[in-house]
Design a protein around this motif. Structure first.
Motif, PDB file in Angstrom:
ATOM      1  N   VAL A   1       0.841  -1.197   0.000  1.00  0.00           N
ATOM      2  CA  VAL A   1       0.000   0.000   0.000  1.00  0.00           C
ATOM      3  C   VAL A   1       0.878   1.249   0.000  1.00  0.00           C
ATOM      4  CG1 VAL A   1      -1.774   1.273   1.269  1.00  0.00           C
ATOM      5  CG2 VAL A   1      -1.749  -1.217   1.357  1.00  0.00           C
ATOM      6  N   ALA A   2       0.513   2.232  -0.809  1.00  0.00           N
ATOM      7  CA  ALA A   2       1.158   3.545  -0.772  1.00  0.00           C
ATOM      8  C   ALA A   2       0.287   4.456   0.085  1.00  0.00           C
ATOM      9  CB  ALA A   2       1.302   4.113  -2.175  1.00  0.00           C
ATOM     10  N   ALA A   3       0.881   5.054   1.120  1.00  0.00           N
ATOM     11  CA  ALA A   3       0.128   5.915   2.037  1.00  0.00           C
ATOM     12  C   ALA A   3       1.100   6.834   2.776  1.00  0.00           C
ATOM     13  CB  ALA A   3      -0.656   5.073   3.037  1.00  0.00           C
TER      14      ALA A   3
ATOM     15  N   ILE B   1      -6.771   2.087   4.212  1.00  0.00           N
ATOM     16  CA  ILE B   1      -6.931   1.808   2.785  1.00  0.00           C
ATOM     17  C   ILE B   1      -7.206   0.323   2.564  1.00  0.00           C
ATOM     18  CG2 ILE B   1      -5.662   1.681   0.589  1.00  0.00           C
ATOM     19  CD1 ILE B   1      -4.328   4.369   1.439  1.00  0.00           C
ATOM     20  N   LEU B   2      -6.454  -0.531   3.253  1.00  0.00           N
ATOM     21  CA  LEU B   2      -6.687  -1.971   3.127  1.00  0.00           C
ATOM     22  C   LEU B   2      -8.081  -2.356   3.605  1.00  0.00           C
ATOM     23  CD1 LEU B   2      -3.281  -3.538   4.201  1.00  0.00           C
ATOM     24  CD2 LEU B   2      -4.441  -3.841   2.011  1.00  0.00           C
ATOM     25  N   CYS B   3      -8.485  -1.829   4.746  1.00  0.00           N
ATOM     26  CA  CYS B   3      -9.797  -2.172   5.300  1.00  0.00           C
ATOM     27  C   CYS B   3     -10.922  -1.634   4.423  1.00  0.00           C
ATOM     28  CB  CYS B   3      -9.923  -1.664   6.731  1.00  0.00           C
ATOM     29  SG  CYS B   3      -8.829  -2.563   7.858  1.00  0.00           S
ATOM     30  N   ASP B   4     -10.729  -0.465   3.842  1.00  0.00           N
ATOM     31  CA  ASP B   4     -11.738   0.121   2.954  1.00  0.00           C
ATOM     32  C   ASP B   4     -11.919  -0.696   1.672  1.00  0.00           C
ATOM     33  OD1 ASP B   4     -12.182   2.132   4.780  1.00  0.00           O
ATOM     34  OD2 ASP B   4     -11.089   3.666   3.652  1.00  0.00           O
ATOM     35  N   ALA B   5     -10.935  -1.513   1.316  1.00  0.00           N
ATOM     36  CA  ALA B   5     -11.023  -2.334   0.113  1.00  0.00           C
ATOM     37  C   ALA B   5     -12.022  -3.480   0.268  1.00  0.00           C
ATOM     38  CB  ALA B   5      -9.640  -2.883  -0.258  1.00  0.00           C
ATOM     39  N   LYS B   6     -12.480  -3.728   1.496  1.00  0.00           N
ATOM     40  CA  LYS B   6     -13.490  -4.770   1.767  1.00  0.00           C
ATOM     41  C   LYS B   6     -13.042  -6.144   1.254  1.00  0.00           C
ATOM     42  CE  LYS B   6     -16.522  -1.753   3.336  1.00  0.00           C
ATOM     43  NZ  LYS B   6     -16.300  -1.289   4.647  1.00  0.00           N
ATOM     44  N   GLN B   7     -11.778  -6.477   1.530  1.00  0.00           N
ATOM     45  CA  GLN B   7     -11.232  -7.772   1.120  1.00  0.00           C
ATOM     46  C   GLN B   7     -10.929  -8.667   2.320  1.00  0.00           C
ATOM     47  OE1 GLN B   7      -7.799  -6.553  -1.144  1.00  0.00           O
ATOM     48  NE2 GLN B   7      -9.005  -6.242  -3.005  1.00  0.00           N
TER      49      GLN B   7
END
Length: 86
Positions: free
Chosen positions: A35-37, A46-52
């Motif tokens: 992840v770029a952040a 960002i990872l959690c928002d991806a709903k994966q």
């Protein structure tokens, strides 16, 4: 801006490692996230928002690599199943 890299391999996971973090809700043998952040908190979001199925609490706890952008460098390399014969 930074690049955050998580990798968790559970190929040889056993019951003695029951308290080891689990980065994703899905059953997996090898999980990799890049992840770029601007911060660790933003990368996790960002990872959690991806709903994966990424698990915020374990991502924060699990060791990860951070790379500051701005100079050329190797970020990730993976060789699987190679046979050293030379």
């Amino acid at each position: 801006m930074k690049v955050f890299v998580w990798r968790h391999n559970k190929t040889h996971h056993s019951h003695s490692m029951i308290n080891e973090p689990c980065l994703n809700n899905n059953f997996y043998l090898d999980a990799i996230a890049v992840v770029a952040a601007n911060s660790l908190a933003e990368a996790v979001q960002i990872l959690c928002d991806a709903k994966q199925g990424w698990r915020a609490e374990d991502l924060v706890e699990h060791p990860h690599e951070e790379f500051e952008l701005g100079k050329p460098r190797l970020l990730f390399s993976n060789i699987t199943g190679s046979i050293d014969f030379l």
